[in-house]
Design a protein around this motif. Structure first.
Motif, PDB file in Angstrom:
ATOM      1  N   ARG A 128       0.827  -1.214   0.000  1.00  0.00           N
ATOM      2  CA  ARG A 128       0.000   0.000   0.000  1.00  0.00           C
ATOM      3  C   ARG A 128       0.859   1.261   0.000  1.00  0.00           C
ATOM      4  O   ARG A 128       0.522   2.253  -0.658  1.00  0.00           O
ATOM      5  CB  ARG A 128      -0.942  -0.015   1.198  1.00  0.00           C
ATOM      6  CG  ARG A 128      -2.010  -1.109   1.096  1.00  0.00           C
ATOM      7  CD  ARG A 128      -3.070  -0.926   2.153  1.00  0.00           C
ATOM      8  NE  ARG A 128      -2.634  -1.362   3.472  1.00  0.00           N
ATOM      9  CZ  ARG A 128      -3.015  -0.810   4.608  1.00  0.00           C
ATOM     10  NH1 ARG A 128      -3.806   0.246   4.600  1.00  0.00           N
ATOM     11  NH2 ARG A 128      -2.600  -1.294   5.761  1.00  0.00           N
ATOM     12  N   ILE A 129       1.965   1.228   0.729  1.00  0.00           N
ATOM     13  CA  ILE A 129       2.872   2.381   0.739  1.00  0.00           C
ATOM     14  C   ILE A 129       3.438   2.631  -0.657  1.00  0.00           C
ATOM     15  O   ILE A 129       3.436   3.762  -1.162  1.00  0.00           O
ATOM     16  CB  ILE A 129       4.013   2.159   1.757  1.00  0.00           C
ATOM     17  CG1 ILE A 129       3.478   2.147   3.180  1.00  0.00           C
ATOM     18  CG2 ILE A 129       5.085   3.245   1.601  1.00  0.00           C
ATOM     19  CD1 ILE A 129       4.489   1.685   4.215  1.00  0.00           C
ATOM     20  N   ILE A 130       3.928   1.579  -1.301  1.00  0.00           N
ATOM     21  CA  ILE A 130       4.502   1.717  -2.639  1.00  0.00           C
ATOM     22  C   ILE A 130       3.453   2.206  -3.633  1.00  0.00           C
ATOM     23  O   ILE A 130       3.726   3.068  -4.480  1.00  0.00           O
ATOM     24  CB  ILE A 130       5.112   0.377  -3.093  1.00  0.00           C
ATOM     25  CG1 ILE A 130       6.345   0.059  -2.244  1.00  0.00           C
ATOM     26  CG2 ILE A 130       5.490   0.419  -4.575  1.00  0.00           C
ATOM     27  CD1 ILE A 130       6.938  -1.307  -2.510  1.00  0.00           C
ATOM     28  N   SER A 131       2.239   1.701  -3.522  1.00  0.00           N
ATOM     29  CA  SER A 131       1.173   2.131  -4.418  1.00  0.00           C
ATOM     30  C   SER A 131       0.854   3.613  -4.247  1.00  0.00           C
ATOM     31  O   SER A 131       0.689   4.344  -5.235  1.00  0.00           O
ATOM     32  CB  SER A 131      -0.091   1.299  -4.171  1.00  0.00           C
ATOM     33  OG  SER A 131      -1.166   1.750  -4.952  1.00  0.00           O
ATOM     34  N   GLU A 132       0.788   4.076  -2.997  1.00  0.00           N
ATOM     35  CA  GLU A 132       0.493   5.493  -2.749  1.00  0.00           C
ATOM     36  C   GLU A 132       1.606   6.387  -3.295  1.00  0.00           C
ATOM     37  O   GLU A 132       1.341   7.454  -3.855  1.00  0.00           O
ATOM     38  CB  GLU A 132       0.297   5.746  -1.253  1.00  0.00           C
ATOM     39  CG  GLU A 132      -0.948   5.119  -0.652  1.00  0.00           C
ATOM     40  CD  GLU A 132      -2.242   5.723  -1.176  1.00  0.00           C
ATOM     41  OE1 GLU A 132      -2.191   6.725  -1.917  1.00  0.00           O
ATOM     42  OE2 GLU A 132      -3.309   5.181  -0.842  1.00  0.00           O
ATOM     43  N   ILE A 133       2.849   5.951  -3.161  1.00  0.00           N
ATOM     44  CA  ILE A 133       3.965   6.738  -3.679  1.00  0.00           C
ATOM     45  C   ILE A 133       3.929   6.779  -5.210  1.00  0.00           C
ATOM     46  O   ILE A 133       4.120   7.835  -5.826  1.00  0.00           O
ATOM     47  CB  ILE A 133       5.298   6.163  -3.163  1.00  0.00           C
ATOM     48  CG1 ILE A 133       5.442   6.439  -1.661  1.00  0.00           C
ATOM     49  CG2 ILE A 133       6.480   6.749  -3.932  1.00  0.00           C
ATOM     50  CD1 ILE A 133       6.640   5.782  -1.021  1.00  0.00           C
ATOM     51  N   ASP A 134       3.671   5.646  -5.839  1.00  0.00           N
ATOM     52  CA  ASP A 134       3.570   5.604  -7.303  1.00  0.00           C
ATOM     53  C   ASP A 134       2.485   6.561  -7.801  1.00  0.00           C
ATOM     54  O   ASP A 134       2.696   7.325  -8.758  1.00  0.00           O
ATOM     55  CB  ASP A 134       3.260   4.186  -7.771  1.00  0.00           C
ATOM     56  CG  ASP A 134       4.454   3.253  -7.707  1.00  0.00           C
ATOM     57  OD1 ASP A 134       5.588   3.754  -7.577  1.00  0.00           O
ATOM     58  OD2 ASP A 134       4.259   2.020  -7.788  1.00  0.00           O
ATOM     59  N   GLN A 135       1.330   6.512  -7.182  1.00  0.00           N
ATOM     60  CA  GLN A 135       0.220   7.360  -7.607  1.00  0.00           C
ATOM     61  C   GLN A 135       0.526   8.839  -7.370  1.00  0.00           C
ATOM     62  O   GLN A 135       0.136   9.701  -8.171  1.00  0.00           O
ATOM     63  CB  GLN A 135      -1.066   6.963  -6.862  1.00  0.00           C
ATOM     64  CG  GLN A 135      -1.592   5.581  -7.227  1.00  0.00           C
ATOM     65  CD  GLN A 135      -1.907   5.460  -8.705  1.00  0.00           C
ATOM     66  OE1 GLN A 135      -2.550   6.340  -9.296  1.00  0.00           O
ATOM     67  NE2 GLN A 135      -1.432   4.386  -9.329  1.00  0.00           N
ATOM     68  N   PHE A 136       1.243   9.141  -6.299  1.00  0.00           N
ATOM     69  CA  PHE A 136       1.645  10.525  -6.025  1.00  0.00           C
ATOM     70  C   PHE A 136       2.551  11.041  -7.141  1.00  0.00           C
ATOM     71  O   PHE A 136       2.375  12.161  -7.636  1.00  0.00           O
ATOM     72  CB  PHE A 136       2.364  10.582  -4.671  1.00  0.00           C
ATOM     73  CG  PHE A 136       2.868  11.949  -4.288  1.00  0.00           C
ATOM     74  CD1 PHE A 136       2.024  12.868  -3.681  1.00  0.00           C
ATOM     75  CD2 PHE A 136       4.189  12.314  -4.522  1.00  0.00           C
ATOM     76  CE1 PHE A 136       2.493  14.131  -3.315  1.00  0.00           C
ATOM     77  CE2 PHE A 136       4.662  13.565  -4.169  1.00  0.00           C
ATOM     78  CZ  PHE A 136       3.809  14.474  -3.561  1.00  0.00           C
ATOM     79  N   PHE A 137       3.523  10.227  -7.549  1.00  0.00           N
ATOM     80  CA  PHE A 137       4.413  10.632  -8.637  1.00  0.00           C
ATOM     81  C   PHE A 137       3.638  10.832  -9.943  1.00  0.00           C
ATOM     82  O   PHE A 137       3.929  11.765 -10.702  1.00  0.00           O
ATOM     83  CB  PHE A 137       5.506   9.585  -8.841  1.00  0.00           C
ATOM     84  CG  PHE A 137       6.574   9.590  -7.779  1.00  0.00           C
ATOM     85  CD1 PHE A 137       6.905  10.753  -7.114  1.00  0.00           C
ATOM     86  CD2 PHE A 137       7.245   8.420  -7.443  1.00  0.00           C
ATOM     87  CE1 PHE A 137       7.886  10.766  -6.136  1.00  0.00           C
ATOM     88  CE2 PHE A 137       8.235   8.421  -6.474  1.00  0.00           C
ATOM     89  CZ  PHE A 137       8.559   9.598  -5.813  1.00  0.00           C
ATOM     90  N   ILE A 138       2.672   9.980 -10.211  1.00  0.00           N
ATOM     91  CA  ILE A 138       1.880  10.117 -11.431  1.00  0.00           C
ATOM     92  C   ILE A 138       1.077  11.424 -11.403  1.00  0.00           C
ATOM     93  O   ILE A 138       1.032  12.168 -12.397  1.00  0.00           O
ATOM     94  CB  ILE A 138       0.935   8.904 -11.600  1.00  0.00           C
ATOM     95  CG1 ILE A 138       1.757   7.647 -11.915  1.00  0.00           C
ATOM     96  CG2 ILE A 138      -0.089   9.159 -12.710  1.00  0.00           C
ATOM     97  CD1 ILE A 138       0.950   6.361 -11.866  1.00  0.00           C
TER      98      ILE A 138
END
Length: 407
Positions: free
Chosen positions: A127-137
């Motif tokens: 979940r942490i990695i997913s939130e970071i990926d979406q933030f960058f997008i």
């Protein structure tokens, strides 16, 4: 400028000297090369070489400045070039993750607070990695050169290896390899630190303990702990923990803590425990309290205490005494010039701080406690400033600079 005790390996010497030069330019820039050589205690030829590399990497720039007392032409000095260098600073707390994009001057570009529920189908790491990926997008148009990721969070942490052993609230966490996994996923250096240790570093670099050599910082929030600065450096900055006073047993028959023990200070003094205690006391016959019939929050408890409510005052004083007894031991151990309190309870600091200070003065050596200053922290442990301090420290040590110079 090589600190005492540093190994003589050539790579370590370069890293230390590059970090020292960068720090001096940050603190005194615009600064001439001659003055930089004096402050760094490095030969002019060494300064020339280091500065050339930093200029070529666009980490510093040349700028005109007027020397104090000079009426001639402006001198050419060195200053940091922080534009277009970005990093991600993140903070995980109860039920949320805060993500902030900052430049190398620590200036905030954009920040978001996102939900991170305690319970979910996916493991916390995913979940942490997913939130970071979406933030960058979402913010890719603002991103330029991304240099690093810094994450601060509560729990039992091996900061050097980036492993989170256990966390409060998120009970599925067990030896979570946060640092390595995120580094492999993004290709970036990742800095993981206990949020209290990072917050202590932030106060040292930017806040209430700036310029102090010996400081004890106590945090009373959802978790309870301490950060220690000794001889100008954060204790345990790169090892497995900060000063875990929150897991010091104060009541052997007390409530079970997430660490596995019973009656830890955190089970008595954390904000959640404070609210639980107030609820219990409101259920038994007590004198009229301003807290009857209100939405119970720490802010409400502090407001009632400030208005003279005896129940609220007693609870806050009791917390201050519990923390103060542990602090008195720390004062004897570290002889700090300043004690900082970081807590939402600082809304009632006129009640909390005297209770803490009374214990320090009664239970520690008079020579250590008589001139000690007790203050609130400048920052509150929200947002991403603690993570920003980790990146700044990595720049000052040279460890991150070397990576940036190598491309």
């Amino acid at each position: 400028m090589i600190p005492d005790g540093q190994p003589g390996h050539i790579d370590q010497i370069k890293q230390t000297n590059v970090g020292a030069v960068y720090r001096l330019i940050d603190q005194f820039g615009p600064i001439s090369r001659i003055e930089l050589s004096k402050k760094a205690q490095l030969a002019p030829a060494s300064i020339t070489k280091i500065v050339r590399e930093l200029l070529q990497a666009h980490l510093v720039l040349e700028t005109e400045f007027q020397d104090p007392g000079s009426r001639g032409r402006p001198a050419i000095g060195l200053a940091l070039d922080t534009q277009a260098w970005h990093y991600l600073s993140a903070r995980i707390s109860l039920g949320s993750i805060t993500l902030g994009l900052r430049d190398l001057s620590s200036k905030l570009v954009v920040e978001e607070v996102l939900p991170l529920p305690e319970q979910a189908h996916q493991p916390l790491l995913k979940r942490i990695i997913s939130e970071i990926d979406q933030f960058f997008i979402r913010h890719q148009r603002k991103l330029e050169r991304l240099t690093a990721i810094a994450i601060t969070l509560p729990g039992m942490i091996d900061a050097r290896r980036g492993i989170v052993h256990r966390m409060p609230f998120y009970h599925d966490v067990f030896d979570m390899p946060l640092g390595d996994t995120l580094s492999e996923h993004t290709g970036l250096p990742v800095y993981v630190q206990h949020d209290i240790g990072a917050w202590t570093l932030a106060e040292s670099l930017y806040g209430a303990s700036r310029g102090c050599k010996n400081v004890v910082q106590i945090v009373i929030d959802h978790n309870v702990g301490a950060g220690v600065i000794t001889s100008g450096r954060v204790l345990h900055a790169g090892s497995s923990s900060v000063a875990e006073i929150g897991h010091t047993q104060v009541d052997p028959y007390g409530k079970r803590c997430y660490c596995g023990n019973h009656g830890c200070l955190e089970t008595v003094a954390s904000t959640d425990s404070i609210l639980d205690l107030v609820r219990q006391r409101l259920t038994v016959p007590v004198p009229a309290s301003l807290l009857h019939g209100v939405s119970l929050t720490i802010e409400a408890v502090c407001d009632a205490a400030n208005r003279g409510d005896q129940l609220a005052r007693d609870v806050i004083i009791s917390v201050g005494q519990s923390v103060g007894r542990i602090l008195a031991i720390m004062v004897n151990l570290f002889n700090p010039e300043k004690v900082l309190i970081g807590s939402p309870l600082n809304l009632s600091q006129d009640i909390l701080h005297p209770a803490i200070m009374s214990c320090i003065q009664q239970q520690s050596l008079p020579a250590y406690s008589e001139n000690i200053k007790l203050e609130s922290t400048q920052f509150y442990n929200q947002g991403t400033m603690p993570g920003a301090a980790l990146v700044k420290d990595a720049l000052y040590s040279g460890s991150l600079l070397i990576k940036l110079l190598q491309g």
